[in-house]
Design a protein around this motif. Structure first.
Motif, PDB file in Angstrom:
ATOM      1  N   LEU A  72       0.816  -1.202  -0.022  1.00  0.00           N
ATOM      2  CA  LEU A  72       0.122   0.053   0.196  1.00  0.00           C
ATOM      3  C   LEU A  72       0.910   1.467   0.069  1.00  0.00           C
ATOM      4  O   LEU A  72       1.944   1.366   0.206  1.00  0.00           O
ATOM      5  N   GLU A  73       0.328   2.391  -0.469  1.00  0.00           N
ATOM      6  CA  GLU A  73       1.023   3.632  -0.394  1.00  0.00           C
ATOM      7  C   GLU A  73       1.470   4.057   1.013  1.00  0.00           C
ATOM      8  O   GLU A  73       0.801   3.869   1.867  1.00  0.00           O
ATOM      9  N   PRO A  74       2.621   4.912   1.075  1.00  0.00           N
ATOM     10  CA  PRO A  74       3.047   5.249   2.553  1.00  0.00           C
ATOM     11  C   PRO A  74       1.917   6.196   3.025  1.00  0.00           C
ATOM     12  O   PRO A  74       1.169   6.735   2.774  1.00  0.00           O
ATOM     13  N   GLY A  75       1.868   5.907   4.307  1.00  0.00           N
ATOM     14  CA  GLY A  75       0.603   6.340   5.083  1.00  0.00           C
ATOM     15  C   GLY A  75      -0.682   5.508   4.964  1.00  0.00           C
ATOM     16  O   GLY A  75      -1.702   6.040   5.645  1.00  0.00           O
ATOM     17  N   GLN A  76      -0.730   4.761   4.099  1.00  0.00           N
ATOM     18  CA  GLN A  76      -2.104   4.073   4.112  1.00  0.00           C
ATOM     19  C   GLN A  76      -2.025   2.766   4.879  1.00  0.00           C
ATOM     20  O   GLN A  76      -0.931   2.421   5.381  1.00  0.00           O
ATOM     21  N   GLY A  77      -3.300   2.025   4.884  1.00  0.00           N
ATOM     22  CA  GLY A  77      -3.342   0.923   5.624  1.00  0.00           C
ATOM     23  C   GLY A  77      -4.664   0.173   5.527  1.00  0.00           C
ATOM     24  O   GLY A  77      -5.558   0.878   4.765  1.00  0.00           O
ATOM     25  N   ILE A  78      -4.851  -0.909   5.787  1.00  0.00           N
ATOM     26  CA  ILE A  78      -6.111  -1.481   5.934  1.00  0.00           C
ATOM     27  C   ILE A  78      -6.817  -1.237   7.232  1.00  0.00           C
ATOM     28  O   ILE A  78      -6.155  -1.093   8.220  1.00  0.00           O
ATOM     29  N   ASP A  79      -8.145  -0.749   6.826  1.00  0.00           N
ATOM     30  CA  ASP A  79      -8.920  -0.448   8.246  1.00  0.00           C
ATOM     31  C   ASP A  79     -10.237  -1.230   7.993  1.00  0.00           C
ATOM     32  O   ASP A  79     -11.336  -0.486   7.620  1.00  0.00           O
ATOM     33  N   VAL A  80     -10.196  -2.324   8.448  1.00  0.00           N
ATOM     34  CA  VAL A  80     -11.668  -2.895   8.402  1.00  0.00           C
ATOM     35  C   VAL A  80     -12.199  -2.795   9.836  1.00  0.00           C
ATOM     36  O   VAL A  80     -11.772  -3.027  10.696  1.00  0.00           O
ATOM     37  N   ARG A  81     -13.216  -1.783   9.916  1.00  0.00           N
ATOM     38  CA  ARG A  81     -14.080  -1.438  11.196  1.00  0.00           C
ATOM     39  C   ARG A  81     -14.602  -2.427  11.864  1.00  0.00           C
ATOM     40  O   ARG A  81     -14.682  -3.555  11.149  1.00  0.00           O
ATOM     41  N   PRO A  82     -15.007  -2.275  13.063  1.00  0.00           N
ATOM     42  CA  PRO A  82     -15.750  -3.327  13.782  1.00  0.00           C
ATOM     43  C   PRO A  82     -16.891  -4.020  13.135  1.00  0.00           C
ATOM     44  O   PRO A  82     -17.634  -3.089  12.616  1.00  0.00           O
ATOM     45  N   HIS A  83     -17.020  -5.248  13.018  1.00  0.00           N
ATOM     46  CA  HIS A  83     -18.210  -5.793  12.345  1.00  0.00           C
ATOM     47  C   HIS A  83     -18.320  -7.244  13.180  1.00  0.00           C
ATOM     48  O   HIS A  83     -17.629  -7.582  13.804  1.00  0.00           O
ATOM     49  N   PRO A  84     -19.584  -7.786  13.124  1.00  0.00           N
ATOM     50  CA  PRO A  84     -20.121  -9.026  13.651  1.00  0.00           C
ATOM     51  C   PRO A  84     -19.859 -10.225  12.998  1.00  0.00           C
ATOM     52  O   PRO A  84     -19.744 -10.198  11.864  1.00  0.00           O
ATOM     53  N   HIS A  85     -19.833 -11.331  13.728  1.00  0.00           N
ATOM     54  CA  HIS A  85     -19.807 -12.696  13.325  1.00  0.00           C
ATOM     55  C   HIS A  85     -20.731 -13.547  14.249  1.00  0.00           C
ATOM     56  O   HIS A  85     -20.622 -13.377  15.424  1.00  0.00           O
ATOM     57  N   ILE A  86     -21.421 -14.526  13.627  1.00  0.00           N
ATOM     58  CA  ILE A  86     -21.896 -15.666  14.556  1.00  0.00           C
ATOM     59  C   ILE A  86     -21.758 -16.912  13.768  1.00  0.00           C
ATOM     60  O   ILE A  86     -21.510 -16.938  12.631  1.00  0.00           O
ATOM     61  N   ASN A  87     -21.829 -18.074  14.812  1.00  0.00           N
ATOM     62  CA  ASN A  87     -21.840 -19.480  14.264  1.00  0.00           C
ATOM     63  C   ASN A  87     -20.740 -19.898  13.238  1.00  0.00           C
ATOM     64  O   ASN A  87     -20.863 -20.801  12.586  1.00  0.00           O
ATOM     65  N   LEU A  88     -19.560 -19.058  13.413  1.00  0.00           N
ATOM     66  CA  LEU A  88     -18.468 -19.619  12.566  1.00  0.00           C
ATOM     67  C   LEU A  88     -17.185 -19.445  13.350  1.00  0.00           C
ATOM     68  O   LEU A  88     -17.121 -18.882  14.330  1.00  0.00           O
TER      69      LEU A  88
END
Length: 304
Positions: free
Chosen positions: A53-69
């Protein structure tokens, strides 16, 4: 060759990826797919990258839910900070495994570590989801990190294989499994080979990098090849490659997939949708200011 049954003796089915450009990196998804939802307990199979990724960037997967897995994160390069509603904070590095068991419900986020953003973080790896047996779908949520050095490495025929889950080539990973599960990262040097034994009811191979063939049949990259039950074959590479082997026991009942929710019961998924909309899932300590809203039409759905 199109998706569906293949005439080659070892191959039962080929699943081409759905590729998504997420801005800076691509994700190749082969499960769930129209031809097939599961291979053993595996019902979601994503390859992330490889990318820088470009300098200063990154992945940002915000809070999210899961069930039964259970989610399984495994990296080839880079690092990801994991936080969840149990209060867990863990940074995963290449060769280690993060196993997050959602059970009755969990919320988590995944972000590039701050220290790696300045120079542009790498991102390369595989994320999978595993179905839980029906009796354990509503178990207490849990998190497990297994370091790379704790996972057994098998060397044969010029190939090196790290056993991520289950027992393969006589070696057993310490990673928790809820159903019979096999999962391995196979690194093939040029002119190397390794046997693929009938180690589970359902198995699949996926070429993540480089090139490989199975009993003389060239395997296309980013394609999931479901193997015929009971067959033994030899995986080879003339020039070098990296291949994932996954599978396990066949599930007697189907799993429904809608967005981040998986269950043997459609009504349980409907309840999870309502709970996320109403804010009834727990928060993620240290990352509770953002969240991913529930989509009207999710990109991940099964047809079962």
């Amino acid at each position: 060759m199109a998706d569906g049954a293949a005439p080659e003796n070892a191959i039962l089915q080929m699943i081409a990826p759905a590729t998504h450009d997420l801005g800076g990196f691509k994700v190749h998804r082969t499960l769930p797919a129209q031809p097939r939802t599961m291979v053993g307990p595996f019902l979601f199979f994503d390859q992330m990258g490889p990318a820088r990724l470009e300098p200063g960037q990154g992945i940002d997967v915000r809070p999210h839910p899961h069930i039964n897995l259970a989610t399984v994160t495994y990296l080839f390069a880079g690092a990801i900070d994991h936080r969840d509603s149990l209060g867990t904070f863990a940074t995963i590095a290449p060769g280690a495994v993060n196993l997050m068991t959602a059970g009755r419900g969990i919320v988590h986020s995944e972000r590039s570590p701050a220290a790696q953003r300045a120079h542009g973080p790498e991102l390369s790896g595989i994320q999978t989801w595993l179905a839980l047996p029906e009796a354990q779908e509503e178990m207490d949520p849990a998190f497990e990190h297994v370091a790379a050095l704790a996972l057994p490495v098998v060397r044969a025929g010029g190939a090196t294989a790290r056993v991520i889950m289950g027992t393969l080539w006589g070696a057993t990973a310490p990673t928790t499994t809820y159903a019979e599960t096999v999962y391995a990262d196979i690194m093939l040097e040029p002119e190397s080979s390794i046997p693929i034994d009938p180690c589970a009811e359902e198995r699949a191979l996926y070429v993540a990098m480089g090139a490989a063939s199975l009993d003389g049949m060239t395997l296309a990259p980013q394609t999931l090849y479901v193997l015929r039950p009971g067959i033994a074959a030899t995986l080879r590479s003339a020039t070098g490659g990296r291949v994932m082997l996954c599978g396990g026991e066949a599930f007697a009942t189907p799993r429904h997939v809608w967005w981040n929710f998986v269950s043997s019961r459609r009504d349980r998924i409907d309840q999870a949708k309502a709970d996320w909309k109403a804010g009834r899932f727990p928060k993620v300590p240290g990352d509770d200011k953002e969240f991913i809203p529930i989509p009207e039409v999710p990109s991940t759905m099964s047809r079962s």
